[in-house]
Design an enzyme around this catalytic site. Structure first.
Site, PDB file in Angstrom:
ATOM      1  N   PHE A   1     103.786 119.127  21.692  1.00 57.80           N
ATOM      2  CA  PHE A   1     104.198 119.036  22.876  1.00 57.80           C
ATOM      3  C   PHE A   1     105.758 118.462  23.084  1.00 57.80           C
ATOM      4  O   PHE A   1     106.243 117.754  22.313  1.00 57.80           O
ATOM      5  CB  PHE A   1     103.349 117.792  23.330  1.00 57.80           C
ATOM      6  CG  PHE A   1     103.423 117.534  24.716  1.00 57.80           C
ATOM      7  CD1 PHE A   1     102.508 118.122  25.706  1.00 57.80           C
ATOM      8  CD2 PHE A   1     104.351 116.523  25.213  1.00 57.80           C
ATOM      9  CE1 PHE A   1     102.524 117.697  27.087  1.00 57.80           C
ATOM     10  CE2 PHE A   1     104.437 116.083  26.758  1.00 57.80           C
ATOM     11  CZ  PHE A   1     103.431 116.869  27.596  1.00 57.80           C
TER      12      PHE A   1
ATOM     13  N   ASP B   1      99.350 111.393  17.770  1.00 53.94           N
ATOM     14  CA  ASP B   1      99.438 111.326  19.216  1.00 53.94           C
ATOM     15  C   ASP B   1      97.954 111.838  19.514  1.00 53.94           C
ATOM     16  O   ASP B   1      97.442 112.688  19.408  1.00 53.94           O
ATOM     17  CB  ASP B   1     100.374 112.417  19.983  1.00 53.94           C
ATOM     18  CG  ASP B   1     100.411 112.387  21.443  1.00 53.94           C
ATOM     19  OD1 ASP B   1      99.553 112.064  22.064  1.00 53.94           O
ATOM     20  OD2 ASP B   1     101.729 112.576  21.786  1.00 53.94           O
TER      21      ASP B   1
ATOM     22  N   TYR C   1      96.052 108.852  31.604  1.00 49.19           N
ATOM     23  CA  TYR C   1      95.784 109.494  32.976  1.00 49.19           C
ATOM     24  C   TYR C   1      94.992 110.867  32.698  1.00 49.19           C
ATOM     25  O   TYR C   1      94.689 111.745  33.639  1.00 49.19           O
ATOM     26  CB  TYR C   1      97.087 109.904  33.907  1.00 49.19           C
ATOM     27  CG  TYR C   1      98.166 110.646  32.927  1.00 49.19           C
ATOM     28  CD1 TYR C   1      98.098 112.015  32.639  1.00 49.19           C
ATOM     29  CD2 TYR C   1      99.349 109.912  32.379  1.00 49.19           C
ATOM     30  CE1 TYR C   1      99.051 112.535  31.993  1.00 49.19           C
ATOM     31  CE2 TYR C   1     100.215 110.555  31.766  1.00 49.19           C
ATOM     32  CZ  TYR C   1     100.175 111.749  31.509  1.00 49.19           C
ATOM     33  OH  TYR C   1     101.370 112.443  30.833  1.00 49.19           O
ATOM     34  N   LYS C   2      94.872 111.324  31.521  1.00 51.23           N
ATOM     35  CA  LYS C   2      94.093 112.498  31.148  1.00 51.23           C
ATOM     36  C   LYS C   2      92.574 112.350  31.317  1.00 51.23           C
ATOM     37  O   LYS C   2      91.960 112.049  32.131  1.00 51.23           O
ATOM     38  CB  LYS C   2      94.549 113.183  29.742  1.00 51.23           C
ATOM     39  CG  LYS C   2      95.942 113.651  29.966  1.00 51.23           C
ATOM     40  CD  LYS C   2      96.692 114.120  28.661  1.00 51.23           C
ATOM     41  CE  LYS C   2      98.117 114.567  29.138  1.00 51.23           C
ATOM     42  NZ  LYS C   2      98.792 114.820  28.000  1.00 51.23           N
TER      43      LYS C   2
ATOM     44  N   ARG D   1      94.610 127.530  30.602  1.00 47.10           N
ATOM     45  CA  ARG D   1      93.898 126.599  29.934  1.00 47.10           C
ATOM     46  C   ARG D   1      93.139 126.175  30.838  1.00 47.10           C
ATOM     47  O   ARG D   1      93.547 125.591  32.230  1.00 47.10           O
ATOM     48  CB  ARG D   1      95.328 125.340  29.677  1.00 47.10           C
ATOM     49  CG  ARG D   1      94.570 124.179  28.757  1.00 47.10           C
ATOM     50  CD  ARG D   1      95.737 123.417  28.530  1.00 47.10           C
ATOM     51  NE  ARG D   1      96.336 122.399  29.527  1.00 47.10           N
ATOM     52  CZ  ARG D   1      97.011 121.525  29.619  1.00 47.10           C
ATOM     53  NH1 ARG D   1      97.542 121.183  28.283  1.00 47.10           N
ATOM     54  NH2 ARG D   1      97.417 120.587  30.633  1.00 47.10           N
TER      55      ARG D   1
HETATM   56  C1  LIG Z   1     100.532 114.538  27.992  1.00 47.35           C
HETATM   57  C2  LIG Z   1     101.096 114.305  26.551  1.00 47.35           C
HETATM   58  C3  LIG Z   1     102.349 113.666  26.649  1.00 47.35           C
HETATM   59  C4  LIG Z   1     102.900 113.268  27.819  1.00 47.35           C
HETATM   60  O1  LIG Z   1     103.807 112.013  27.767  1.00 47.35           O
HETATM   61  P1  LIG Z   1     104.355 111.251  29.006  1.00 47.35           P
HETATM   62  O2  LIG Z   1     105.105 110.336  28.580  1.00 47.35           O
HETATM   63  O3  LIG Z   1     103.180 110.567  29.695  1.00 47.35           O
HETATM   64  O4  LIG Z   1     104.694 112.235  30.038  1.00 47.35           O
HETATM   65  C5  LIG Z   1     102.787 113.495  25.311  1.00 47.35           C
HETATM   66  N1  LIG Z   1     102.432 114.020  24.422  1.00 47.35           N
HETATM   67  C6  LIG Z   1     101.428 114.747  24.444  1.00 47.35           C
HETATM   68  C7  LIG Z   1     100.801 115.480  23.092  1.00 47.35           C
HETATM   69  C8  LIG Z   1     100.769 114.859  25.597  1.00 47.35           C
HETATM   70  O5  LIG Z   1      99.675 115.785  25.738  1.00 47.35           O
END
Ligand SMILES: *Cc1c(COP(=O)(O)O)cnc(C)c1O
Length: 406
Positions: free
Chosen positions: A124, A192, A217-218, A366
């Site tokens: 990511f 993560d 939030y997911k 997705r």
């Molecule tokens: C959704 C996600 C993020 C999001 O990071 P934010 O700081 O909340 O924007 C980071 N890493 C991964 C792997 C994600 O899926």
């Protein structure tokens, strides 16, 4: 085996978690929402909680309410950690955004020992960017994890940061062996858990993990911009020091001493004032997911992804699509992905029909499968609509706009 829409309806009726959908605010029951892995739906309990926090605790209590809010970051952190992370009390802190938490954890790990930072090439974006930033600031190398694994890295390694669930394909990593491989190189293992938490069972302590972070939030339905969390294994807490020194970690916070002297424990990872309203909202999502139970969530999630796989093979494989996720549902988390050269236009055409998946560059549709809110008929209707959009070439009307978003 689901071969008709009625079969999907029957599954919705018999599923043990089917009742949980009524615990969410769903104003448009006809919407086929396949994005609960990106932004979870709104729990009903959250609406009441937010009203209470705003009307009573803020409006009436004002600054006096800090007496109830002051420990929220660790209280909600423990609720999450002990129910869904395999954590002990005192190891999980709700704070900041995942991006910021990754920065703090990577910095602390790299400051603790020499060597390179290792991330996956396709990780990511924030995770890669933050690792690059820490490597740059500390004068370290940034290494992409080779296909052959860590054995192929021929420099000392300080920390390996990976995702439990791949943000595009939903593939689940082997946390235990990935952790052992990092530690065998003298490195700390940072996971993560953004797409995993609330969707797949996590046992951070059991797997020997050192550090972890993730979103709320997911799959946790904590609301847009909900505070993230970080986890530091108890025995590592005294040795590691995070880089953003603020008064929320200070021993005797309101004594305003002359020099930074952080508290012991996970509280040392705080920096500034927490987002109290957002934390209250996140707590309700976490509570609901914990109540449903992660084992039942995982069981339903695998049925949903198995159905998506079957329908892909029946309806989409002959229409230019390819399954991009692992073939076995045991290796897939709470979302799957289908490859198509015009994925962006396909997603736009689907959205115009009330079907809401996500596009991920360059060629992925997705499909989020939220165990508490996605119905089996949503999977049926969503994939049937995808087949329709491809067969009729309805996506062609969106090709021009699609080139602007890709
Ligand atoms: C959704 C996600 C993020 C999001 O990071 P934010 O700081 O909340 O924007 C980071 N890493 C991964 C792997 C994600 O899926």
């Amino acid at each position: 085996m689901v071969t008709t829409r009625a079969d999907a309806e029957a599954l919705d009726e018999s599923s043990p978690l089917a009742g949980f959908r009524s615990r969410f605010r769903i104003p448009d029951d006809g919407l086929v929402y396949l994005n609960g892995n990106s932004l979870g739906r709104l729990p009903l309990a959250t609406v009441d909680r937010l009203r209470r926090v705003v009307e009573e605790e803020w409006a009436r209590g004002l600054v006096r309410s800090w007496a109830t809010w002051i420990d929220d970051t660790t209280r909600v952190g423990d609720l999450l950690g002990t129910n869904l992370l395999g954590a002990r009390p005192g190891e999980t802190l709700m704070a900041d955004a995942t991006t910021v938490n990754l920065f703090k954890l990577l910095w602390a790990a790299a400051a603790d020992r020499p060597g390179a930072l290792v991330v996956e090439r396709d990780e990511f974006p924030s995770d890669r960017f933050v690792a690059e930033a820490v490597a740059t600031h500390l004068g370290r190398a940034l290494v992409h994890l080779p296909a052959g694994g860590l054995d192929a890295v021929d420099v000392p390694v300080a920390v390996v940061a990976r995702s439990v669930v791949d943000w595009r394909t939903g593939a689940i990593a082997d946390v235990q062996s990935g952790t052992a491989a990092a530690q065998a190189r003298g490195a700390l293992a940072l996971w993560d858990c953004s797409h995993a938490v609330g969707s797949v069972p996590l046992d951070l302590r059991g797997a020997g993990v050192d550090l972890a972070a993730g979103c709320s939030y997911k799959h946790l339905c904590g609301g847009p911009g909900a505070p993230a969390w970080l986890w530091v294994r108890e025995d590592l807490q005294p040795a590691l020091r995070q880089p953003v020194w603020g008064w929320w970690a200070q021993r005797g916070q309101f004594a305003t001493g002359p020099a930074y002297d952080p508290v012991d424990g996970i509280g040392a990872w705080a920096s500034g004032t927490p987002p109290v309203l957002a934390l209250a909202v996140a707590e309700e999502g976490i509570r609901l997911v914990a109540e449903a139970g992660i084992e039942d969530i995982r069981a339903r999630s695998q049925l949903l992804s198995g159905l998506a796989r079957d329908l892909h093979d029946q309806l989409l494989a002959d229409l230019g699509c390819a399954w991009a996720s692992p073939p076995e549902r045991e290796r897939v988390g709470g979302h799957v992905a289908v490859r198509h050269p015009h994925a962006a236009a396909v997603v736009l055409a689907l959205r115009a029909r009330g079907v809401v998946p996500d596009f991920r560059a360059p060629d992925l549709v997705r499909i989020g499968l939220h165990a508490l809110t996605t119905r089996f008929v949503d999977v049926w209707d969503g994939l049937a609509a995808t087949a329709e959009v491809l067969r009729t070439k309805a996506y062609e009307a969106h090709l021009e706009v699609a080139t602007r978003v890709t």
